[in-house]
Design a protein around this motif. Structure first.
Motif, mmCIF file in Angstrom:
data_model
loop_
_atom_site.group_PDB
_atom_site.id
_atom_site.type_symbol
_atom_site.label_atom_id
_atom_site.label_comp_id
_atom_site.label_asym_id
_atom_site.label_seq_id
_atom_site.Cartn_x
_atom_site.Cartn_y
_atom_site.Cartn_z
ATOM 1 N N MET A 127 11.989 -10.353 -0.276
ATOM 2 C CA MET A 127 11.543 -9.866 -1.579
ATOM 3 C C MET A 127 11.996 -8.413 -1.753
ATOM 4 N N PRO A 128 13.319 -8.178 -1.740
ATOM 5 C CA PRO A 128 13.801 -6.797 -1.891
ATOM 6 C C PRO A 128 13.418 -6.184 -3.229
ATOM 7 N N GLU A 129 13.114 -7.019 -4.199
ATOM 8 C CA GLU A 129 12.733 -6.511 -5.517
ATOM 9 C C GLU A 129 11.490 -5.631 -5.459
ATOM 10 N N ILE A 130 10.630 -5.874 -4.450
ATOM 11 C CA ILE A 130 9.438 -5.038 -4.276
ATOM 12 C C ILE A 130 9.411 -4.402 -2.885
ATOM 13 N N GLY A 131 10.540 -4.440 -2.192
ATOM 14 C CA GLY A 131 10.670 -3.736 -0.932
ATOM 15 C C GLY A 131 9.920 -4.326 0.240
ATOM 16 N N THR A 132 9.779 -5.656 0.271
ATOM 17 C CA THR A 132 9.088 -6.279 1.390
ATOM 18 C C THR A 132 9.601 -7.694 1.583
ATOM 19 N N ASP A 150 -2.252 -17.320 -9.443
ATOM 20 C CA ASP A 150 -3.026 -17.139 -8.218
ATOM 21 C C ASP A 150 -2.860 -15.742 -7.645
ATOM 22 N N THR A 151 -1.675 -15.181 -7.749
ATOM 23 C CA THR A 151 -1.413 -13.801 -7.346
ATOM 24 C C THR A 151 -0.263 -13.292 -8.200
ATOM 25 N N SER A 152 -0.291 -12.018 -8.530
ATOM 26 C CA SER A 152 0.829 -11.399 -9.224
ATOM 27 C C SER A 152 1.027 -9.992 -8.687
ATOM 28 N N VAL A 153 2.234 -9.481 -8.862
ATOM 29 C CA VAL A 153 2.546 -8.107 -8.483
ATOM 30 C C VAL A 153 3.128 -7.408 -9.702
ATOM 31 N N THR A 154 2.609 -6.234 -9.991
ATOM 32 C CA THR A 154 3.064 -5.448 -11.132
ATOM 33 C C THR A 154 3.393 -4.042 -10.661
ATOM 34 N N CYS A 155 4.537 -3.534 -11.093
ATOM 35 C CA CYS A 155 4.940 -2.177 -10.724
ATOM 36 C C CYS A 155 4.748 -1.193 -11.876
ATOM 37 N N GLN A 156 4.517 -1.692 -13.074
ATOM 38 C CA GLN A 156 4.195 -0.859 -14.229
ATOM 39 C C GLN A 156 2.934 -1.446 -14.877
ATOM 40 N N ARG A 201 0.838 -1.197 0.000
ATOM 41 C CA ARG A 201 0.000 0.000 0.000
ATOM 42 C C ARG A 201 0.881 1.257 0.000
ATOM 43 N N GLY A 202 0.591 2.165 -0.913
ATOM 44 C CA GLY A 202 1.348 3.406 -1.013
ATOM 45 C C GLY A 202 2.563 3.337 -1.918
ATOM 46 N N SER A 203 2.916 2.141 -2.391
ATOM 47 C CA SER A 203 4.057 2.003 -3.299
ATOM 48 C C SER A 203 3.570 2.006 -4.743
ATOM 49 N N SER A 204 4.509 1.975 -5.665
ATOM 50 C CA SER A 204 4.147 1.938 -7.085
ATOM 51 C C SER A 204 3.774 0.541 -7.544
ATOM 52 N N CYS A 205 3.987 -0.465 -6.688
ATOM 53 C CA CYS A 205 3.683 -1.856 -7.038
ATOM 54 C C CYS A 205 2.343 -2.262 -6.446
ATOM 55 N N ARG A 206 1.593 -3.067 -7.184
ATOM 56 C CA ARG A 206 0.271 -3.490 -6.749
ATOM 57 C C ARG A 206 0.087 -4.987 -7.004
ATOM 58 N N PRO A 207 -0.532 -5.695 -6.043
ATOM 59 C CA PRO A 207 -0.856 -7.097 -6.281
ATOM 60 C C PRO A 207 -2.185 -7.232 -7.015
ATOM 61 N N TYR A 208 -2.318 -8.316 -7.747
ATOM 62 C CA TYR A 208 -3.558 -8.620 -8.466
ATOM 63 C C TYR A 208 -3.992 -10.033 -8.120
ATOM 64 N N ASN A 209 -5.312 -10.211 -8.044
ATOM 65 C CA ASN A 209 -5.863 -11.501 -7.634
ATOM 66 C C ASN A 209 -5.980 -12.446 -8.825
ATOM 67 N N PRO A 210 -6.534 -13.646 -8.645
ATOM 68 C CA PRO A 210 -6.544 -14.642 -9.732
ATOM 69 C C PRO A 210 -7.423 -14.291 -10.929
#
Length: 204
Positions: free
Chosen positions: A170-175, A86-92, A59-68
């Motif tokens: 998961m440093p690639e997305i800061g968590t 099942d889950t994905s994260v996209t920053c762009q 929350r508040g970052s440029s990356c967002r998770p998406y559901n199935p």
């Protein structure tokens, strides 16, 4: 969770239009579509935990998770594929009116007996060709164990993390993703994967 194939080849446009009105989700591989079966409660619980935890942490970052319900498009020279992880994260992210993403950074698949071969084979090989992808997680449903495919300068490496106390960096997305959160509420057979182990595997 692909199970049944419709044999008549269809275009990408026909596929995307059909998915908008279909009550059943389908994955698409070069003109062939595959109906997806429903998962067990345990599978859906773990997938939901992954999305909920990442949603909270990002929350508040440029990356967002998406559901199935969000597809990933993979473009090969010879054909196009669409998979529903099942889950994905996209920053762009793609445009809001589109029904798929092109640049996932993280993809999570919860394994099952019916999908293991595809998730560990066909889908893995396809996902790892996506230039933006940094982490592919294969999550065991019946014990706290996750196989991590992680991009490095030398290509993707693989490691296995087990035990309810383990944490996936998961440093690639800061968590980071604790397995205790991923498997919150899951019901395991007695003694399944209680110890914390991180085991590097061979490059892939």
């Amino acid at each position: 969770m692909s199970t049944a194939q419709q044999r008549d080849l269809i275009s990408v446009e026909e596929y995307l239009d059909g998915e908008q009105v279909s009550k059943t989700r389908h994955e698409y591989v070069g003109g062939s579509v595959y109906a997806m079966s429903g998962g067990r409660n345990q599978h859906n619980l773990i997938a939901g935990n992954a999305f909920a935890f990442l949603h909270s942490r990002l929350r508040g970052s440029s990356c967002r998770p998406y559901n199935p319900d969000t597809k990933i498009r993979i473009r090969f020279q010879s054909h196009i594929r669409f998979y529903y992880p099942d889950t994905s994260v996209t920053c762009q992210p793609n445009a809001p009116n589109e029904t798929f993403q092109d640049q996932p950074v993280v993809i999570v698949e919860v394994l099952s007996d019916s999908t293991r071969r595809v998730d560990e084979g066909e889908k893995k090989d396809a996902y790892l060709t996506i230039p933006s992808l940094q982490i592919y997680l294969l999550v065991e449903p019946d014990s706290p164990a996750v196989t991590i495919h992680r991009r490095t300068d030398q290509g993707f490496t693989r490691e296995t993390v087990t035990g309810s106390d383990a944490v996936i960096a998961m440093p690639e997305i800061g968590t980071e993703l604790p397995l205790s959160e991923l498997y919150d509420g899951a019901d395991f057979p007695a003694g399944a994967g209680a110890d914390h182990v991180i085991r590097p595997d061979e490059d892939v």
